[in-house]
Design an enzyme around this catalytic site. Structure first.
Site, PDB file in Angstrom:
ATOM      1  N   SER A 161     105.439  24.575   8.215  1.00 55.12           N
ATOM      2  CA  SER A 161     105.693  25.930   8.687  1.00 55.12           C
ATOM      3  C   SER A 161     106.660  26.647   7.766  1.00 55.12           C
ATOM      4  CB  SER A 161     106.287  25.885  10.087  1.00 55.12           C
ATOM      5  OG  SER A 161     107.588  25.333   9.997  1.00 55.12           O
ATOM      6  N   LYS A 162     106.575  27.966   7.830  1.00 55.07           N
ATOM      7  CA  LYS A 162     107.421  28.842   7.028  1.00 55.07           C
ATOM      8  C   LYS A 162     108.901  28.555   7.272  1.00 55.07           C
ATOM      9  CE  LYS A 162     105.183  33.093   6.991  1.00 55.07           C
ATOM     10  NZ  LYS A 162     105.071  34.445   7.376  1.00 55.07           N
ATOM     11  N   ARG A 163     109.213  28.160   8.522  1.00 60.37           N
ATOM     12  CA  ARG A 163     110.612  27.975   8.867  1.00 60.37           C
ATOM     13  C   ARG A 163     111.276  26.877   8.031  1.00 60.37           C
ATOM     14  NH1 ARG A 163     110.007  26.412  14.000  1.00 60.37           N
ATOM     15  NH2 ARG A 163     107.935  27.297  14.026  1.00 60.37           N
ATOM     16  N   GLN A 164     110.473  25.909   7.580  1.00 57.98           N
ATOM     17  CA  GLN A 164     111.091  24.801   6.835  1.00 57.98           C
ATOM     18  C   GLN A 164     110.920  24.922   5.322  1.00 57.98           C
ATOM     19  OE1 GLN A 164     110.958  20.899   8.333  1.00 57.98           O
ATOM     20  NE2 GLN A 164     110.669  21.507  10.438  1.00 57.98           N
ATOM     21  N   GLY A 165     110.437  26.041   4.851  1.00 58.62           N
ATOM     22  CA  GLY A 165     110.279  26.202   3.395  1.00 58.62           C
ATOM     23  C   GLY A 165     109.149  27.160   3.096  1.00 58.62           C
TER      24      GLY A 165
END
Ligand code: GLU
Length: 502
Positions: free
Chosen positions: A261-265
């Site tokens: 996911s975008k949240r982790q990179g």
């Protein structure tokens, strides 16, 4: 299908950037097609007009081309070059839908979105998996809606969708190249909408029609599409078409094994391009997300051609593939280590010119932009940079004067007579006929030894004053590359600045 030319496709929806998962899907389709001497085609799935993003199509194709994934000519039997675009094929889908209506595999549905939602909530409350309740299934197809009611709605011009009728009590079975046999019970399959009220087909309908008409032999796509297979297979059956072979690729995971996911990179390929990753490293990295060559192979660095030669769908795993940026960074370094110098120069020269347009350099422009000079910088820095642009940005002292000096290092390395020693040594440097690493080193040792000093008393200050930082390649070689004039200027100017801050 025996002896048929292999054809694969990448079918992105133009809704934004190219996701790394999308790049992997495109790459596997490309590798497989090329390995089999077949065709790789791009099809733009833009039937959801509300999600369409201006420019996304061009961006997707540009990014794929950056990665070296070039589509073959798309129209099957002659025609123009370019991807297939579904919104230009609406008449085709309408014709096939008409056929399904006539064959009683599809029916009109006039249910309003509110009504459908109400029905859905009710089913969830009752503990059922929500499905369309078939209110509009006509009497003659086994439903309860009289044809007079349907006609009335039509005549009144009421908005409608067209749904497929999933046959009762059949089970749908298929063999996935990666997953093996997969089976679904028709009771779990919804009467999928084929045509939306805006006259556009849904993904499911358009993609089946196109996959058949475009003669694809293998469908390779993400695992999230596995559950759509029963609907697709039923459509193939309705039309009496042979379904292509299918392979559903494993999910991409964050290092903590959650879904990528975008949240982790970063997940957009464009983000990686912007950061300076090369297409070689990205392609190599993405290829390994789910595929490996098999036991006995220690190889980790693969060129596109090697991937084409070695790729096989049988060696794609079922388990989720972890997206590990450290691995990507390691690969990038391997590529920089081995990349031909002239290729690096090709990339970094425009970056250098860009910097020179914005910043003043006291070094002769024709020298620092020459291939000979850049070659020397590359030789010294090759093992030290993580990205190609860092040949310019990480060791900018090869092109620009240091703007500051590492304060901690200055405090640590300067003693009372450091500046006097430096001044004395610059006189020696100035007298050198040949400003080479060996000469500088020999003279430095000759200078410090009779004084009972270690070379380090000058090595560190010389590095700091000529580069601004306390780390880097071999000092003597660095000074040689910078050249006498630059080194002397930087030492003398630096002494003043450093004394001021001491
Ligand atoms: N348009 C679909 C997507 O965006 C394609 C799925 C498929 O390959 O069938 O992923």
């Amino acid at each position: 299908m025996v002896g048929q030319r292999v054809r694969t496709r990448f079918a992105p929806s133009p809704t934004g950037y190219l996701h790394v998962g999308g790049l992997r899907t495109a790459l596997y389709n490309y590798l497989f097609a090329k390995k089999m001497n077949g065709d790789f085609i791009i099809r733009i799935e833009d039937t959801d007009q509300s999600r369409k993003v201006e420019g996304a199509q061009q961006n997707l194709i540009k990014t794929l081309e950056w990665a070296g994934i070039i589509a073959d000519e798309s129209p099957l039997h002659g025609g123009n070059y370019g991807p297939y675009i579904q919104s230009e094929r609406l008449g085709i889908y309408a014709g096939y839908c008409q056929q399904l209506l006539e064959d009683r595999h599809a029916y009109y549905c006039f249910a309003s979105p509110e009504e459908l939602e109400e029905n859905r909530q009710l089913q969830i409350k009752q503990g059922f998996q929500p499905k369309y309740n078939r209110k509009w299934l006509p009497e003659e197809m086994g439903g309860s809606m009289p044809s007079s009611e349907i006609r009335k709605k039509m005549e009144a011009g009421a908005p409608y969708v067209i749904r497929m009728k999933v046959p009762d009590y059949v089970s749908v079975w298929f063999e996935d190249i990666i997953r093996g046999p997969v089976e679904f019970d028709s009771a779990t399959i919804d009467d999928q909408i084929l045509m939306k009220s805006d006259g556009f087909p849904t993904y499911h309908f358009a993609s089946v029609i196109d996959d058949h008409l475009m003669e694809f032999t293998h469908i390779i796509r993400g695992e999230e599409w596995l559950s759509s297979m029963p609907k697709h297979l039923l459509l193939y059956e309705f039309f009496g078409w042979e379904a292509p072979k299918v392979a559903h690729l494993p999910l991409l995971l964050n290092p903590d094994r959650s879904k990528l996911s975008k949240r982790q990179g970063d997940v957009a390929v464009e983000d990686y391009i912007r950061k300076g990753y090369s297409s070689d490293a990205i392609v190599n990295f993405v290829a390994m997300l789910g595929w490996n060559e098999g036991e006995g192979s220690e190889q980790e660095v693969y060129s596109m051609q090697q991937l084409i030669d070695k790729f096989s769908l049988e060696r794609v795993g079922k388990a989720g593939a972890v997206f590990n940026v450290d691995k990507l960074n390691w690969l990038e370094k391997q590529y920089i280590k081995n990349r031909p110098t002239d290729k690096i120069i090709e990339v970094i020269k425009p970056i250098l010119h860009g910097e020179l347009a914005e910043k003043e350099s006291l070094m002769p422009r024709e020298v620092i932009t020459s291939d000979a000079y850049l070659e020397k910088v590359i030789e010294l820095m090759r093992e030290r940079v993580g990205f190609e642009h860092e040949f310019i940005t990480f060791s900018s002292y090869f092109f620009f004067e240091p703007q500051s000096y590492d304060e901690e290092a200055v405090k640590k390395r300067w003693v009372a007579d450091t500046n006097d020693l430096l001044r004395e040594f610059t006189v020696i440097l100035e007298s050198l006929q040949e400003f080479t690493a060996e000469n500088i080193e020999a003279n430095l040792k000759e200078f410090v030894t009779p004084k009972g000093l270690k070379a380090a008393v000058l090595i560190h200050p010389l590095r700091i004053l000529s580069s601004g930082v306390s780390f880097g390649p071999s000092l003597y070689h660095m000074l040689e590359v910078l050249g006498k004039e630059t080194v002397l200027r930087r030492i003398l100017k630096g002494i003043e600045k450093v004394s001021f801050s001491l």
